[in-house]
Design a protein around this motif. Structure first.
Motif, mmCIF file in Angstrom:
data_model
loop_
_atom_site.group_PDB
_atom_site.id
_atom_site.type_symbol
_atom_site.label_atom_id
_atom_site.label_comp_id
_atom_site.label_asym_id
_atom_site.label_seq_id
_atom_site.Cartn_x
_atom_site.Cartn_y
_atom_site.Cartn_z
ATOM 1 N N PRO A 151 0.775 -1.105 -0.176
ATOM 2 C CA PRO A 151 -0.166 0.036 0.092
ATOM 3 C C PRO A 151 0.633 1.237 -0.128
ATOM 4 C CG PRO A 151 -0.081 -0.978 2.348
ATOM 5 C CD PRO A 151 0.774 -1.779 1.177
ATOM 6 N N ALA A 154 0.298 4.156 2.181
ATOM 7 C CA ALA A 154 -0.191 3.974 3.422
ATOM 8 C C ALA A 154 1.009 3.212 4.096
ATOM 9 C CB ALA A 154 -1.167 2.851 3.495
ATOM 10 N N THR A 238 -4.403 12.439 -0.307
ATOM 11 C CA THR A 238 -3.785 11.140 -0.209
ATOM 12 C C THR A 238 -3.515 10.764 1.156
ATOM 13 O OG1 THR A 238 -1.496 12.050 -0.439
ATOM 14 C CG2 THR A 238 -2.721 11.431 -2.525
ATOM 15 N N ASN B 78 -14.772 21.318 5.311
ATOM 16 C CA ASN B 78 -13.522 22.132 5.580
ATOM 17 C C ASN B 78 -13.572 23.553 5.201
ATOM 18 O OD1 ASN B 78 -12.261 20.010 6.626
ATOM 19 N ND2 ASN B 78 -11.127 19.242 4.933
ATOM 20 N N LEU B 81 -15.337 25.582 7.923
ATOM 21 C CA LEU B 81 -14.343 25.914 9.030
ATOM 22 C C LEU B 81 -13.837 27.321 8.726
ATOM 23 C CD1 LEU B 81 -12.786 22.546 10.227
ATOM 24 C CD2 LEU B 81 -14.711 23.914 11.220
ATOM 25 N N LYS B 199 -6.988 6.983 7.265
ATOM 26 C CA LYS B 199 -6.524 8.157 7.071
ATOM 27 C C LYS B 199 -7.067 9.409 7.497
ATOM 28 C CE LYS B 199 -6.660 11.445 2.790
ATOM 29 N NZ LYS B 199 -7.676 12.059 3.112
ATOM 30 N N ASP B 253 -4.925 -4.324 4.938
ATOM 31 C CA ASP B 253 -3.685 -3.413 4.565
ATOM 32 C C ASP B 253 -3.838 -2.315 3.801
ATOM 33 O OD1 ASP B 253 -2.175 -5.482 6.141
ATOM 34 O OD2 ASP B 253 -1.313 -6.132 4.174
ATOM 35 N N GLY B 254 -3.280 -1.213 4.314
ATOM 36 C CA GLY B 254 -3.291 -0.089 3.452
ATOM 37 C C GLY B 254 -4.681 0.953 3.776
ATOM 38 N N ALA B 255 -4.942 0.807 4.993
ATOM 39 C CA ALA B 255 -6.101 1.653 5.477
ATOM 40 C C ALA B 255 -5.560 2.964 5.729
ATOM 41 C CB ALA B 255 -6.799 0.927 6.529
ATOM 42 N N ALA B 256 -4.355 3.118 5.854
ATOM 43 C CA ALA B 256 -3.919 4.514 6.233
ATOM 44 C C ALA B 256 -4.097 5.445 5.210
ATOM 45 C CB ALA B 256 -2.328 4.492 6.638
ATOM 46 N N SER B 257 -4.075 5.036 3.802
ATOM 47 C CA SER B 257 -4.364 5.769 2.806
ATOM 48 C C SER B 257 -5.890 6.076 2.409
ATOM 49 C CB SER B 257 -3.282 5.589 1.818
ATOM 50 O OG SER B 257 -3.704 4.527 1.033
ATOM 51 N N ARG B 258 -6.667 5.197 3.112
ATOM 52 C CA ARG B 258 -8.051 5.431 2.436
ATOM 53 C C ARG B 258 -8.973 6.065 3.684
ATOM 54 N NH1 ARG B 258 -8.120 -0.692 2.900
ATOM 55 N NH2 ARG B 258 -6.661 -1.327 0.994
ATOM 56 N N ALA B 259 -9.666 6.995 2.749
ATOM 57 C CA ALA B 259 -10.734 7.816 3.753
ATOM 58 C C ALA B 259 -12.205 7.105 4.113
ATOM 59 C CB ALA B 259 -11.207 8.990 2.982
ATOM 60 N N PRO B 262 -15.190 8.648 0.681
ATOM 61 C CA PRO B 262 -15.908 7.787 0.463
ATOM 62 C C PRO B 262 -15.340 6.355 0.161
ATOM 63 C CG PRO B 262 -15.063 8.758 -1.666
ATOM 64 C CD PRO B 262 -14.267 9.442 -0.369
ATOM 65 N N ASP B 263 -13.937 6.242 0.309
ATOM 66 C CA ASP B 263 -13.340 4.784 0.034
ATOM 67 C C ASP B 263 -13.924 3.788 0.988
ATOM 68 O OD1 ASP B 263 -11.811 6.745 -1.040
ATOM 69 O OD2 ASP B 263 -10.088 6.335 -0.146
ATOM 70 N N ASN B 266 -17.829 3.178 0.470
ATOM 71 C CA ASN B 266 -18.255 2.741 -0.911
ATOM 72 C C ASN B 266 -17.814 1.197 -1.057
ATOM 73 O OD1 ASN B 266 -19.325 5.197 -1.823
ATOM 74 N ND2 ASN B 266 -17.589 5.534 -3.129
ATOM 75 N N SER B 418 -2.527 7.411 14.486
ATOM 76 C CA SER B 418 -1.983 7.131 13.151
ATOM 77 C C SER B 418 -0.540 6.527 13.731
ATOM 78 C CB SER B 418 -1.890 8.680 12.208
ATOM 79 O OG SER B 418 -1.365 8.534 11.227
#
Lengths: 294, 443
Positions: A151, A154, A238, B78, B81, B199, B253-259, B262-263, B266, B418
């Motif tokens: 990832p 990430a 990102t 955002n 604010l 994220k 894996d890779g959740a840290a770059s997903r929002a 909508p990620d 969805n 994080s």
């Protein structure tokens, strides 16, 4: 006497023509910076009608702010890497399209297309393409390089490098355009003379072409570095500065402090640090430009 | 001829300068918010980022209050604010503005009027009985009621896709241990188990609160108040359990770059994940026909489901899952600069107690008025009704709020989580930093 009066009038007229631009630049940019400087010595939360003066406390706090230090480190690495890679790639493509390579006109178009795309589109698309289950990893797995799949945004080890790669991919076309224009200005007679003297292509490039591109290098180094310092939207879309603080950049830290954490005074102090860094590059550009003129 | 040319040389730049100066100095304003004249009545301006069916709500209010018109200006969160600060401190600001409990309210509260006198006059001395207690408490400062709740919401739930669980042949887990087993089966089917957008700091904080409110119900609120240290052993345990979600195959894996939106959402709605850890605000978008159709606009193809909610599994076997935590999803306040505070109050009361609550309830948003029941007429499948009613009952028994009142503490916790996701070996250091920030807060 008549000549002198006419000179004075001309000078006065010149100054008057300058006045609108001067009002705009000083009134908007410089007054803004000065106001920012005043705010940076207060504890203003950005909302309250009043604030308290706290001297240089915000600047002292910056030195002890671990996230700021991480952001500075990341910003420096990002700016240097983007500048070096973007200029190298832009120059490479500019040289390539000057050869008789097939498809060079198509290359010109393709290399410039990402420049006109919005960072919002690039950021959102990159998040999907570089996901664990994204297209890049699909390609890597398809060619048997499963071990490289990860990832990308990430993974704290690769996230900043991935942001660099995205930026370089998007803006190489910009460097290319500047270099392409600069190379077109190199006197063909000089190139011809070098070849008559028996210089190889490499020698011609390093001894004739490259020195003629000094102005382009200079402009691109300064503009790319300043643009890197200002990078914000790509990171927000990102990684939001994560994982941890691995992609926290100075602009993001300023936004977080000012907008999300209601520390407008502290955010103003951070902004002035950013202005000071950008100013170094601006002064450098002016100085080097003058040297070149001499 | 020469004189005229010379004049032109001077006149043009001087004129340009004057025009520019006037343009810069002129405000272009017609004199502030809520402009009105005798023929048009009162015009109110309302700003916010989160209100469903805004047009319908405004139309219903205007029908109920002839002579008052409302202009609603919606923003993305955002942008809101950033826009709200100058708007409320300028001369052309909104009459009514939306706030979130926690840090946002803490900072904007001085710019809002106290609603208590209006409430006592309009609803009587027992006005508090009409709202959920948490809805009022989290929007109040000492004795000042700075805002009234628009809708209620609470986290501490995990939503699940019944068709995915049926296909894989697993049940909804109640503990982390069972969840790991469940997830192994879900992942083997080619799906994510818990869709999560790490994220977003708020999504991680919700997850962490779900963990610690099961381990030690309410302890985290002592820490927020500064009465318990954030690096106490209970927090280290909770952070370790939080990190385990990312290590044991529950979160992909890779959740840290997903929002989260909508990620992750969805992925869940499209059937690509079995679970998502959200709160009651997710109910309309997953359990009603109209809401699900809207949610499906973000995915290709038909939405999956049916979807239900269950308590977030307990990290430790033998302990109860967390109770719901939350409060007002948002609230409505009156600007202290409003030229029409009475009409603005009518609007706020309509939104939070009157007809506006009926509009929200009809959309399966949880009303803030305790007398208004959420509508379950549009559920996708009938057995979701019981699920939704259980959520509404849970809103009366919240273990604590979702939002942290101190933005620095909230940011520090988000940063720490994080960091923990990226490096689970850093738990103690990360929590020490949260404690350091907490100790420095002037409460």
């Amino acid at each position: 006497m008549t000549v002198r009066r006419s000179d004075r009038r001309a000078r006065l007229a010149g100054l008057l023509w300058l006045l609108p631009a001067l009002i705009l630049v000083v009134g908007i940019v410089h007054v803004g910076i000065v106001y920012n400087g005043v705010i940076s010595t207060t504890d203003w939360n950005g909302i309250a009608p009043t604030w308290r003066s706290i001297g240089l406390d915000n600047y002292t706090a910056i030195i002890e702010d671990d996230v700021f230090l991480a952001a500075m480190r990341n910003t420096a690495v990002y700016a240097v890497a983007v500048t070096v890679l973007q200029l190298g790639a832009g120059l490479g493509v500019a040289v390539l399209v000057r050869t008789q390579a097939r498809g060079r006109n198509l290359l010109r178009v393709l290399i410039f297309v990402p420049v006109v795309l919005s960072p919002a589109i690039i950021g959102t698309t990159a998040r999907y393409l570089l996901d664990q289950e994204g297209a890049l990893n699909d390609v890597l797995r398809a060619v048997g390089m499963d071990g490289l799949a990860r990832p990308w945004l990430a993974d704290s080890t690769f996230a900043l490098a991935t942001l660099v790669a995205i930026t370089v991919w998007q803006y190489t076309g910009y460097s290319f355009v500047i270099y392409d224009a600069a190379i077109s200005q190199v006197d063909p007679a000089t190139l011809e003379a070098a070849q008559i003297d028996g210089a190889s292509n490499r020698r011609t490039f390093t001894a004739v072409v490259l020195p003629n591109l000094r102005g382009a290098h200079l402009v691109l180094i300064v503009l790319t570095a300043i643009s890197s310092l200002k990078t914000f939207d790509l990171v927000v879309l990102t990684t939001a500065g994560g994982p941890g603080t691995s992609t926290e950049l100075l602009t993001l830290h300023i936004y977080e402090q000012t907008i999300l954490r209601f520390h407008a005074g502290y955010g103003a102090a951070l902004s002035l640090v950013l202005v000071a860094i950008a100013l170094v590059f601006a002064v450098l550009q002016v100085r080097l430009s003058r040297l070149r003129e001499v | 001829m020469r004189t005229r040319r010379v004049q032109r040389r001077f006149v043009v730049p001087v004129a340009a300068t004057i025009v520019l100066s006037l343009a810069a100095c002129g405000s272009g304003s017609d004199g502030g918010s809520g402009g009105d004249d005798a023929s048009q009545g009162v015009r109110l301006t309302m700003v916010g980022w989160n209100i469903a069916a805004a047009e319908e709500t405004v139309a219903a209010f205007e029908e109920e209050h002839p002579g008052v018109t409302v202009e609603f200006r919606p923003y993305a969160y955002n942008d809101y604010l950033q826009a709200l600060r100058p708007a409320l401190t300028g001369s052309d600001g909104p009459d009514v503005f939306q706030v979130q409990p926690g840090g946002m309210l803490a900072n904007y509260e001085p710019l809002a009027v106290d609603l208590v006198p209006h409430l006592e006059e309009s609803l009587g001395a027992q006005w508090r009985d009409s709202f959920y207690a948490a809805g009022l408490e989290q929007l109040a400062f000492d004795d000042k009621q700075a805002a009234l709740p628009g809708i209620m919401s609470a986290a501490g739930l995990v939503y699940y896709n019944q068709s995915v669980l049926d296909e894989v042949g697993v049940e909804v887990p109640t503990t982390f241990e069972a969840w790991e087993t469940t997830c192994a089966a879900v992942v083997a089917s080619g799906r994510q188990c818990l869709a999560h957008g790490a994220k977003d700091a708020w999504a991680n904080i919700d997850l962490f609160l779900s963990v610690i409110n099961s381990d030690e119900p309410g302890l985290v609120y002592d820490a927020i108040a500064g009465d318990t240290a954030w690096d106490a052993p209970e927090f280290v345990t909770a952070a370790t359990e939080f990190a385990s979600l990312f290590q044991n195959g529950i979160v992909a894996d890779g959740a840290a770059s997903r929002a989260e939106y909508p990620d992750a959402f969805n992925e869940f709605v499209g059937g690509g994940a079995a679970f998502i850890a959200l709160g009651t605000w997710n109910t309309a978008g997953t359990m009603t026909t109209e809401g699900l159709a809207l949610s499906a606009e973000g995915i290709s193809g038909e939405p999956s489901g049916p979807f239900y909610s269950a308590p977030f599994p307990a990290p430790q076997s033998g302990k109860e899952p967390t109770a719901l935590f939350g409060g007002p999803d948002n609230g409505w306040a009156i600007s202290a600069q409003s030229a029409h505070p009475d009409e603005a109050y009518d609007l706020v009361e309509f939104l939070t107690h009157g007809g506006g609550q009926d509009v929200q309830a009809a959309l399966a948003n949880f009303p803030a008025n305790t007398d208004v029941a959420i509508s379950t007429g549009d559920v996708v499948v009938s057995d979701q009704v019981e699920n939704i009613e259980a959520q509404q009952a849970g809103l009366a028994e919240l273990v604590g709020p979702r939002q942290i009142s101190y933005p620095d503490l909230e940011a520090a916790l988000g940063q720490a989580l994080s960091t923990i996701i990226a490096d689970p070996g850093s738990i103690e250091d990360a929590l020490s930093e949260v404690e350091q920030v907490s100790a420095g807060i002037d409460r």
